[in-house]
Scaffold this active site. Structure first.
Site, short mmCIF file in Angstrom:
data_model
loop_
_atom_site.label_atom_id
_atom_site.label_comp_id
_atom_site.label_asym_id
_atom_site.label_seq_id
_atom_site.Cartn_x
_atom_site.Cartn_y
_atom_site.Cartn_z
N HIS A 38 23.90 -75.08 13.39
CA HIS A 38 23.28 -76.30 12.87
C HIS A 38 22.95 -76.16 11.40
CE1 HIS A 38 22.94 -77.79 16.98
NE2 HIS A 38 22.62 -78.96 16.46
N LYS A 103 16.76 -77.66 26.62
CA LYS A 103 15.55 -77.65 27.44
C LYS A 103 14.33 -77.83 26.55
CE LYS A 103 14.64 -72.63 27.67
NZ LYS A 103 13.22 -72.27 27.64
S1 SF4 Z 1 14.42 -68.88 32.63
FE1 SF4 Z 1 13.09 -67.52 31.44
S2 SF4 Z 1 14.46 -66.17 30.36
FE2 SF4 Z 1 15.66 -67.91 31.05
S3 SF4 Z 1 15.64 -69.38 29.36
FE3 SF4 Z 1 13.93 -69.90 30.69
S4 SF4 Z 1 12.16 -68.81 29.84
FE4 SF4 Z 1 14.02 -67.88 28.98
#
Ligand code: SF4
Lengths: 184, 285
Positions: A38, A103
């Protein structure tokens, strides 16, 4: 819950019909990119140069996969935290980027840009990396190979599972969802 | 006359064991976490939340079947050693052997290398070393190695505060809940909340991390602490954050608290947040 199947590239019309909370299965081509890619793209735009990919109608997946095992197309490939791309995203959205997958919450600036230029943000399940990688059928580097796993890859996906987290009306599932389920 | 029996453990065995644990911890999610997903699935009210929990169950199954990491962030290799005082390490330096094992496990196991050599200059070490190693010397002639890979997303949302003793239990509870609320979707909920209360600044942080190693859902053996764990879990799940922060009642799978005596002037509290990829595997040599 009903699932909506979509194929990329996404049109304004398709994107405008999406609402927060909807389950979507994405099909077609996606581009990967995280912080380093980016940053490079925004530097090009600042210099008035063209981007290595045409983002119009496209979807960018924020991901930094684990290494592929021999015989695997890609390693485990779950979403990374989108907030780190917030300062770059509005520029790409203004150029016609229609979707982002990652996320975590987006900033008010990104949400505003999505509303103004008709784009959506999809949440993929953080940590569901082995499951997600099964929906990735092809993978090749198309820009910035020097960035290794952070290079821009073109992925061909089938039924990649995501949830609409921000829509073109300014809706935010992170806010709304929490409100619904909080015990007063 | 006392007879001294010294048990010898070789660095070669340690390297192999650590390498294997790195892979196993990242490929095979513990049965306790899987059971916690299944229980939450029954209770979760949000349809999106239910879907996410189903994806996580499926993800754990695929990772184990294909022997691939359940999450692409295969973490910092955090190693807990319980070194029996009658054990002699032969063949070299114990910590070098641990790091060699991490190097071997992360490279050979196709795990992501996520460690930079210097916190400010930030060049990737290329083999996920060094590990973070905590050692306890204990009675006996065994070496117990626990490997707990820790992801960045959840570690970043952890916090520590030195409360005033007058703030008491209410202050502790408020700090834990505020930390979880501020973490929101970032640690990939459903999360596991490790809490340390007491000790000094650094001891408290270590207690919180050790709390994450306990089998999920197993309450503290201290009844008063177990009651606080239960109350905090209910309050955290009432926040509505839910799976992935998209709304729901499964925000945390468990709250585990460890305590330690502390100074008359202090009340340290540490909250170490772990994601649902609550990974740890152990071996005894
Ligand atoms: S599950 Fe845990 S290790 Fe995997 S991306 Fe999410 S916070 Fe990070």
């Amino acid at each position: 819950m009903p699932q909506i199947k979509l194929s990329t590239p996404l049109s304004d019309e398709v994107v405008e019909n999406l609402r927060i909370g909807q389950k979507v299965l994405l099909n077609g081509l996606l581009y990967t990119g995280r912080d380093a890619a980016h940053k490079k793209m925004i530097e090009l735009l600042d210099q008035g140069k063209p981007l290595p990919i045409d983002v119009k109608g496209q979807v960018i997946y924020y991901v930094g996969p684990s290494p592929a095992k021999p015989g695997q197309i890609i390693g485990s490939a779950g979403p990374t935290t989108s907030g780190r791309m917030d300062s770059y995203a509005p520029r790409l959205i203004a150029l016609g980027l229609k979707g982002m997958i990652g996320k975590g919450k987006r900033s008010p600036e990104v949400i505003k840009a999505m509303k103004q230029h008709k784009a959506v943000y999809f949440a993929a399940v953080g940590g569901a990396a082995a499951l997600i990688s099964r929906s990735i059928k092809k993978c090749r580097v198309i820009a910035y190979p020097e960035l290794g796993p952070e290079a821009i890859h073109e992925l061909y996906v089938e039924n990649f599972p995501v949830i609409v987290a921000n829509d073109t009306l300014g809706g935010d599932l992170y806010e709304e969802g929490m409100k619904i389920y909080a015990v007063k | 006359m006392e007879v001294w029996v010294i048990k010898t453990v070789t660095t070669g065995e340690i390297v192999e064991t650590v390498a294997r644990l790195c892979m196993e911890a990242n490929y095979y999610l513990g049965d306790d976490v899987i059971r916690a997903f299944e229980n939450s699935l029954k209770e979760e009210l949000s349809l999106t939340g239910k879907d996410i929990l189903k994806q996580l169950l499926m993800n754990a199954k695929i990772a184990a079947e294909d022997q691939v990491p359940m999450c692409q962030d295969t973490g910092f290799a955090v190693v807990f050693l319980e070194l029996g005082q009658e054990v002699r390490i032969a063949g070299g330096n114990l910590y070098d052997a641990i790091n060699e094992g991490v190097r071997k496990g992360y490279t050979g196991g196709f795990l992501r290398k996520s460690i930079v050599d210097h916190p400010l200059n930030r060049v990737n070490t290329g083999d996920n070393t060094p590990a973070v190693i905590h050692t306890r010397v204990v009675p006996g002639d065994k070496l117990k190695i626990t490997l707990a890979p820790k992801g960045g997303g959840s570690e970043n949302m952890s916090a520590l505060r030195m409360l005033k003793p007058a703030e008491g239990l209410e202050g502790v509870k408020k700090f834990v809940i505020d930390t979880v609320r501020a973490a929101g979707p970032n640690p990939c909920p459903p999360m596991v909340v490790g809490v340390g209360i007491g000790g000094t600044f650094e001891k408290c942080a270590l207690l919180a991390k050790e709390a994450l190693l306990r089998e999920l859902g197993k309450p503290s053996p201290l009844p008063d602490i177990a009651a606080i764990e239960k109350e905090l879990l209910e309050k955290i799940n009432a926040l509505g954050i839910g799976p992935q922060g998209l709304g729901g009642r499964t925000t945390a799978l468990a709250v585990h608290i460890e305590i330690y005596p502390c100074h008359i002037a202090s009340l340290p509290v540490a909250v170490n947040i772990n994601c649902h990829a609550a990974r740890h595997k152990e071996a005894v040599l």
